[in-house]
Design a protein around this motif. Structure first.
Motif, PDB file in Angstrom:
ATOM      1  N   ASP A 121      17.246 -43.158  -3.639  1.00  0.00           N
ATOM      2  CA  ASP A 121      18.507 -42.754  -4.270  1.00  0.00           C
ATOM      3  C   ASP A 121      19.381 -41.964  -3.309  1.00  0.00           C
ATOM      4  OD1 ASP A 121      16.966 -40.483  -4.155  1.00  0.00           O
ATOM      5  OD2 ASP A 121      17.086 -40.000  -6.294  1.00  0.00           O
ATOM      6  N   CYS A 122      19.193 -42.199  -2.006  1.00  0.00           N
ATOM      7  CA  CYS A 122      19.938 -41.462  -0.978  1.00  0.00           C
ATOM      8  C   CYS A 122      20.674 -42.431  -0.052  1.00  0.00           C
ATOM      9  CB  CYS A 122      18.988 -40.580  -0.176  1.00  0.00           C
ATOM     10  SG  CYS A 122      18.236 -39.254  -1.140  1.00  0.00           S
ATOM     11  N   PRO A 123      21.740 -43.088  -0.540  1.00  0.00           N
ATOM     12  CA  PRO A 123      22.421 -44.112   0.267  1.00  0.00           C
ATOM     13  C   PRO A 123      23.282 -43.564   1.398  1.00  0.00           C
ATOM     14  CG  PRO A 123      23.542 -43.830  -1.823  1.00  0.00           C
ATOM     15  CD  PRO A 123      22.290 -43.000  -1.904  1.00  0.00           C
ATOM     16  N   LEU A 124      23.323 -42.235   1.569  1.00  0.00           N
ATOM     17  CA  LEU A 124      24.007 -41.644   2.714  1.00  0.00           C
ATOM     18  C   LEU A 124      23.007 -41.042   3.702  1.00  0.00           C
ATOM     19  CD1 LEU A 124      26.992 -39.859   0.897  1.00  0.00           C
ATOM     20  CD2 LEU A 124      26.996 -42.080   2.040  1.00  0.00           C
ATOM     21  N   ILE A 125      21.736 -41.405   3.573  1.00  0.00           N
ATOM     22  CA  ILE A 125      20.695 -40.853   4.443  1.00  0.00           C
ATOM     23  C   ILE A 125      21.131 -40.990   5.910  1.00  0.00           C
ATOM     24  CG2 ILE A 125      19.361 -43.017   4.559  1.00  0.00           C
ATOM     25  CD1 ILE A 125      17.863 -39.474   4.296  1.00  0.00           C
ATOM     26  N   GLU A 126      20.879 -39.936   6.690  1.00  0.00           N
ATOM     27  CA  GLU A 126      21.405 -39.862   8.061  1.00  0.00           C
ATOM     28  C   GLU A 126      20.313 -40.149   9.090  1.00  0.00           C
ATOM     29  OE1 GLU A 126      23.099 -39.787  11.347  1.00  0.00           O
ATOM     30  OE2 GLU A 126      24.406 -39.490   9.602  1.00  0.00           O
ATOM     31  N   VAL A 160      18.061 -46.167   7.501  1.00  0.00           N
ATOM     32  CA  VAL A 160      16.792 -45.674   8.035  1.00  0.00           C
ATOM     33  C   VAL A 160      16.349 -46.517   9.238  1.00  0.00           C
ATOM     34  CG1 VAL A 160      14.349 -45.258   7.524  1.00  0.00           C
ATOM     35  CG2 VAL A 160      16.087 -44.687   5.832  1.00  0.00           C
ATOM     36  N   GLN A 161      16.661 -47.791   9.226  1.00  0.00           N
ATOM     37  CA  GLN A 161      16.296 -48.645  10.362  1.00  0.00           C
ATOM     38  C   GLN A 161      16.988 -48.211  11.651  1.00  0.00           C
ATOM     39  OE1 GLN A 161      17.212 -52.527   8.687  1.00  0.00           O
ATOM     40  NE2 GLN A 161      15.033 -53.011   8.472  1.00  0.00           N
ATOM     41  N   ARG A 162      18.058 -47.449  11.549  1.00  0.00           N
ATOM     42  CA  ARG A 162      18.734 -46.940  12.746  1.00  0.00           C
ATOM     43  C   ARG A 162      18.076 -45.687  13.302  1.00  0.00           C
ATOM     44  NH1 ARG A 162      24.090 -46.628   9.947  1.00  0.00           N
ATOM     45  NH2 ARG A 162      24.359 -44.725  11.165  1.00  0.00           N
ATOM     46  N   ALA A 163      17.091 -45.143  12.607  1.00  0.00           N
ATOM     47  CA  ALA A 163      16.373 -43.958  13.086  1.00  0.00           C
ATOM     48  C   ALA A 163      15.348 -44.405  14.124  1.00  0.00           C
ATOM     49  CB  ALA A 163      15.702 -43.238  11.922  1.00  0.00           C
ATOM     50  N   ARG A 164      15.588 -44.096  15.373  1.00  0.00           N
ATOM     51  CA  ARG A 164      14.833 -44.693  16.477  1.00  0.00           C
ATOM     52  C   ARG A 164      13.358 -44.306  16.500  1.00  0.00           C
ATOM     53  NH1 ARG A 164      14.317 -40.628  20.122  1.00  0.00           N
ATOM     54  NH2 ARG A 164      15.848 -38.917  19.998  1.00  0.00           N
ATOM     55  N   LEU A 165      12.954 -43.246  15.837  1.00  0.00           N
ATOM     56  CA  LEU A 165      11.542 -42.851  15.841  1.00  0.00           C
ATOM     57  C   LEU A 165      10.766 -43.421  14.658  1.00  0.00           C
ATOM     58  CD1 LEU A 165      11.702 -39.098  17.002  1.00  0.00           C
ATOM     59  CD2 LEU A 165      11.275 -41.169  18.360  1.00  0.00           C
ATOM     60  N   VAL A 166      11.410 -44.212  13.838  1.00  0.00           N
ATOM     61  CA  VAL A 166      10.738 -44.867  12.713  1.00  0.00           C
ATOM     62  C   VAL A 166      10.359 -46.275  13.144  1.00  0.00           C
ATOM     63  CG1 VAL A 166      10.993 -45.717  10.353  1.00  0.00           C
ATOM     64  CG2 VAL A 166      11.947 -43.495  10.982  1.00  0.00           C
ATOM     65  N   ASP A 167       9.061 -46.583  13.133  1.00  0.00           N
ATOM     66  CA  ASP A 167       8.576 -47.872  13.627  1.00  0.00           C
ATOM     67  C   ASP A 167       8.778 -49.001  12.623  1.00  0.00           C
ATOM     68  OD1 ASP A 167       7.606 -46.799  16.071  1.00  0.00           O
ATOM     69  OD2 ASP A 167       5.823 -46.077  15.048  1.00  0.00           O
ATOM     70  N   GLN A 168       8.597 -48.683  11.338  1.00  0.00           N
ATOM     71  CA  GLN A 168       8.651 -49.740  10.326  1.00  0.00           C
ATOM     72  C   GLN A 168       9.155 -49.138   9.017  1.00  0.00           C
ATOM     73  OE1 GLN A 168       4.844 -51.512   9.422  1.00  0.00           O
ATOM     74  NE2 GLN A 168       5.734 -53.260   8.374  1.00  0.00           N
ATOM     75  N   VAL A 169      10.028 -49.867   8.343  1.00  0.00           N
ATOM     76  CA  VAL A 169      10.525 -49.445   7.040  1.00  0.00           C
ATOM     77  C   VAL A 169       9.909 -50.341   5.975  1.00  0.00           C
ATOM     78  CG1 VAL A 169      12.553 -49.129   5.575  1.00  0.00           C
ATOM     79  CG2 VAL A 169      12.699 -48.645   8.023  1.00  0.00           C
ATOM     80  N   VAL A 170       9.260 -49.728   5.004  1.00  0.00           N
ATOM     81  CA  VAL A 170       8.675 -50.468   3.887  1.00  0.00           C
ATOM     82  C   VAL A 170       9.066 -49.769   2.588  1.00  0.00           C
ATOM     83  CG1 VAL A 170       6.733 -51.262   5.293  1.00  0.00           C
ATOM     84  CG2 VAL A 170       6.491 -49.205   3.899  1.00  0.00           C
ATOM     85  N   VAL A 171       8.976 -50.498   1.491  1.00  0.00           N
ATOM     86  CA  VAL A 171       9.352 -49.977   0.186  1.00  0.00           C
ATOM     87  C   VAL A 171       8.118 -49.910  -0.701  1.00  0.00           C
ATOM     88  CG1 VAL A 171      10.682 -50.439  -1.913  1.00  0.00           C
ATOM     89  CG2 VAL A 171      11.732 -50.766   0.333  1.00  0.00           C
ATOM     90  N   ALA A 172       7.890 -48.731  -1.275  1.00  0.00           N
ATOM     91  CA  ALA A 172       6.798 -48.531  -2.230  1.00  0.00           C
ATOM     92  C   ALA A 172       7.375 -48.609  -3.630  1.00  0.00           C
ATOM     93  CB  ALA A 172       6.128 -47.174  -1.998  1.00  0.00           C
ATOM     94  N   THR A 173       7.187 -49.742  -4.293  1.00  0.00           N
ATOM     95  CA  THR A 173       7.723 -49.918  -5.634  1.00  0.00           C
ATOM     96  C   THR A 173       6.578 -50.075  -6.633  1.00  0.00           C
ATOM     97  OG1 THR A 173       9.373 -51.111  -6.946  1.00  0.00           O
ATOM     98  CG2 THR A 173       8.000 -52.436  -5.477  1.00  0.00           C
ATOM     99  N   SER A 174       6.908 -50.358  -7.880  1.00  0.00           N
ATOM    100  CA  SER A 174       5.872 -50.365  -8.920  1.00  0.00           C
ATOM    101  C   SER A 174       5.512 -51.786  -9.340  1.00  0.00           C
ATOM    102  CB  SER A 174       6.345 -49.563 -10.136  1.00  0.00           C
ATOM    103  OG  SER A 174       7.074 -50.369 -11.023  1.00  0.00           O
TER     104      SER A 174
END
Length: 218
Positions: A75-80, A12-26
Motif C-alpha cells: 500500500d506504498c505506491p510512492l516507495i523510494e 522497488v526494482q530500482r533499489a540496486r541492493l535488492v536482488d529479487q522482488v517477490v509478492v507474498a499474497t494469500s
C-alpha cells in the motif's frame, strides 16, 4: 493506468541492493488477481495464510531461499528506491537482526522499509503469540529489544508528518493526484513529491485528516 502493486514493484526494482522482488499474497480466491498481476509483471509470488501474515512471510522467505528479507508493504505506491537502499546498506554494515526507518520515524509514512535476517524472522515466526503481531509481521521484533538487535535508520530532517500510504479513499485520491502531477510515470523520487507539496500545499489536505490505525486494530 497501472495497478498499485505494479507501481510498488517497479519502484522497488530500482533499489540496486535488492536482488529479487517477490509478492507474498494469500490463498484467498480474491487474491487470484494478485497472482495474475505478478505473472504479468514477471515476478515471483507465494500464497500463504490470509490472517497469519507472519507465517506467510516466513514461508515465502524459505521458499525463495532469502537469507535477508526486505519488507515493503503493497500500500506504498510512492516507495523510494534510494531510501530502500539506505536501509539495506545500514543493515549490511551493522548486521543487526532487524533494521527499519519506522522505529523512530523521520520519513513520510508510506516510505516504510524493514530489513531482517531469516534467522530473526524464524524466531519471530516461532514465538510471536498475539494475533496482531502475526497480522502486522514485525511488531514482535521492536516490542522485544532484549531479544533482537535493532537498528533505527533516520534522517536529520523530520518529514514524518506526511502521509503517503494508501489505506482509505482519501489516501488513494492523494496518491492519484501525485501521479497525475508527475505525468503518470514511476521515475520521480520522494524529493520531487516534497517539492510538489511545497508548491501545491492543498494536495496534502486531501488526506490530512486520516488517522493511522493502532496495531491492535488489525
Amino acid at each position: 493506468g497501472q495497478s498499485m502493486l505494479a507501481r510498488v514493484v517497479r519502484r522497488v526494482q530500482r533499489a540496486r541492493l535488492v536482488d529479487q522482488v517477490v509478492v507474498a499474497t494469500s490463498t484467498s480466491s480474491a487474491d487470484e488477481a494478485i497472482v495474475l498481476e505478478c505473472e504479468r509483471l514477471r515476478i515471483g509470488s507465494f500464497r500463504g495464510d490470509e490472517q497469519d501474515v507472519l507465517d506467510r512471510y516466513y514461508r515465502t522467505a524459505v521458499h525463495f531461499r532469502a537469507p535477508v528479507i526486505v519488507r515493503i508493504t503493497s500500500d506504498c505506491p510512492l516507495i523510494e528506491p534510494k531510501i530502500v537502499v539506505r536501509v539495506v546498506a545500514a543493515f549490511q554494515a551493522a548486521q543487526p537482526d532487524y533494521a527499519s526507518n519506522t522505529l523512530d520515524r523521520s520519513y513520510p509514512r508510506g516510505l516504510d522499509t524493514e530489513v531482517m535476517s531469516l534467522d530473526a524472522l524464524a524466531r519471530a515466526w516461532a514465538e510471536a503469540p498475539e494475533p496482531y503481531q502475526r497480522v502486522h509481521v514485525t511488531p514482535y521484533f521492536y516490542q522485544n529489544p532484549a531479544l533482537f538487535a535493532l537498528l533505527s535508520v533516520r534522517q536529520q530532517r523530520d518529514d514524518s508528518q506526511h502521509r503517503w500510504t494508501v489505506d482509505t479513499p482519501e489516501d488513494l485520491a492523494f496518491v492519484r493526484q501525485i501521479y497525475e502531477h508527475m505525468g503518470g510515470g514511476d521515475g520521480f523520487g520522494w524529493e520531487d513529491v516534497l517539492a510538489l507539496l511545497e508548491r501545491e500545499p492543498g494536495l496534502a489536505a486531501i488526506n490530512s485528516s486520516m488517522q493511522q490505525k493502532a496495531l491492535h486494530e488489525g
